[in-house]
Design an enzyme around this catalytic site. Structure first.
Site, PDB file in Angstrom:
ATOM      1  N   ASP B   7     -31.084 -53.413  -7.890  1.00 27.63           N
ATOM      2  CA  ASP B   7     -31.157 -52.018  -7.450  1.00 27.63           C
ATOM      3  C   ASP B   7     -32.203 -51.970  -6.339  1.00 27.63           C
ATOM      4  OD1 ASP B   7     -30.837 -49.268  -7.307  1.00 27.63           O
ATOM      5  OD2 ASP B   7     -32.377 -48.886  -8.816  1.00 27.63           O
ATOM      6  N   GLU B  67     -26.335 -52.630  -5.511  1.00 24.22           N
ATOM      7  CA  GLU B  67     -25.886 -51.260  -5.296  1.00 24.22           C
ATOM      8  C   GLU B  67     -25.769 -51.024  -3.792  1.00 24.22           C
ATOM      9  OE1 GLU B  67     -26.589 -48.010  -8.296  1.00 24.22           O
ATOM     10  OE2 GLU B  67     -28.080 -47.513  -6.788  1.00 24.22           O
ATOM     11  N   ASP B 140     -35.332 -48.145 -12.323  1.00 27.93           N
ATOM     12  CA  ASP B 140     -34.845 -49.157 -11.378  1.00 27.93           C
ATOM     13  C   ASP B 140     -34.381 -50.410 -12.116  1.00 27.93           C
ATOM     14  OD1 ASP B 140     -36.004 -47.851  -8.696  1.00 27.93           O
ATOM     15  OD2 ASP B 140     -37.404 -47.641 -10.346  1.00 27.93           O
TER      16      ASP B 140
END
Lengths: 185, 185
Positions: B7, B67, B140
């Site tokens: 992430d 992501e 996160d």
């Protein structure tokens, strides 16, 4: 002292390497890498990373200068450009180079004296400074050389950070004053 | 098979590694790196690159999932995120890993069944799937685990690319159907 300048782009990334020795600034090499839009972004990023790594390994520059983000167009192109910049910066960091960033406006102002200069004007002055006759095939290569020249002017000035008033000593203007033979008549 | 999920963020980047073996999905490790806003961006990027490289060297994942961009906030944060993504992708490419990208919406939809799920909902389901009790300290890290889980669901589905209608076989829904013991009652 050698400087590598990088003009990052997801379609074309330009590199330009200059040398300053014995009071003379000269061209070492310029090149571009053209990326295929059919390649996934990860492949393009790796190609750009490898391209820059190879240039650094081959020419062993002491300094690394890169153009900062050109904001504005749209978020998607901003994101792409950010990724290319990330890959380029990692290449320089992995080669333990100091990284200096300049906005397109700073580059133009340093090199031509005007922050609003055209790419053609930048090219003309870059050719003039480096005493090269052939036009770099792509503006991306001349822009990369302009970034390296900009960094050279900045490094040799008294102040580290850009501000044309404090940097006039090492601007194009002062360069011309010191090298009147460079002026085309 | 091991999957690392990333992430990316210029302030905090999360990593999550999961393993699928003997019909069981389990947690290997999750971690975050917190970046100081006082560091220049180049230093932050290098720290993120090294962080990811170290995770890959240590845990030797077979797959890498990240992501995709969260567009929208503003151009400056988009540019920063782009650079972080570039650094992360180069780390994976340098370790010869296949890279798969998922939008935040895809991750949420795969993992929770809803593209509009909250971070808290994602965390709850991630903990459930991986049978972990302790909350990852930062979202996160749980988001990174969600990305890895999303990729696992995608890999094990018949189609390669996301589309919830064709992927229902491997969605959270079908996972629950196969593992009723995972449902909290």
């Amino acid at each position: 002292m050698k400087i590598i300048g990088i003009d990052p782009g997801s379609q074309i990334t330009g590199s330009g390497i200059i040398e300053f020795a014995n009071g003379k600034i000269s061209l070492i090499e310029y090149d571009i890498i053209k990326l295929s839009s059919r390649d996934p972004m990860s492949i393009r990023l790796k190609k750009i990373y490898d391209f820059i790594l190879k240039k650094i390994s081959k020419y062993k520059p002491d300094e690394f200068a890169i153009e900062t983000a050109f904001y504005g167009k749209n978020v998607q192109s901003t994101m792409k450009l950010g990724q290319v910049r990330g890959a380029a910066i990692i290449a320089a960091m992995n080669k333990k180079l100091n990284i200096e960033e300049y906005s397109p406006r700073e580059v133009k102002k340093y090199v031509t004296g005007s922050g609003a200069a055209s790419k053609q004007q930048v090219l003309t002055i870059v050719k003039n400074i480096l005493s090269i006759r052939v036009s770099p095939k792509f503006f991306d290569a001349s822009d990369a050389l302009a970034i390296a020249i900009c960094h050279y002017f900045n490094l040799t000035s008294t102040g580290r950070k850009f501000g044309i008033t404090t940097k006039e000593k090492s601007s194009w203007k002062s360069f011309v004053d010191k090298h009147p033979e460079k002026i085309l008549r």
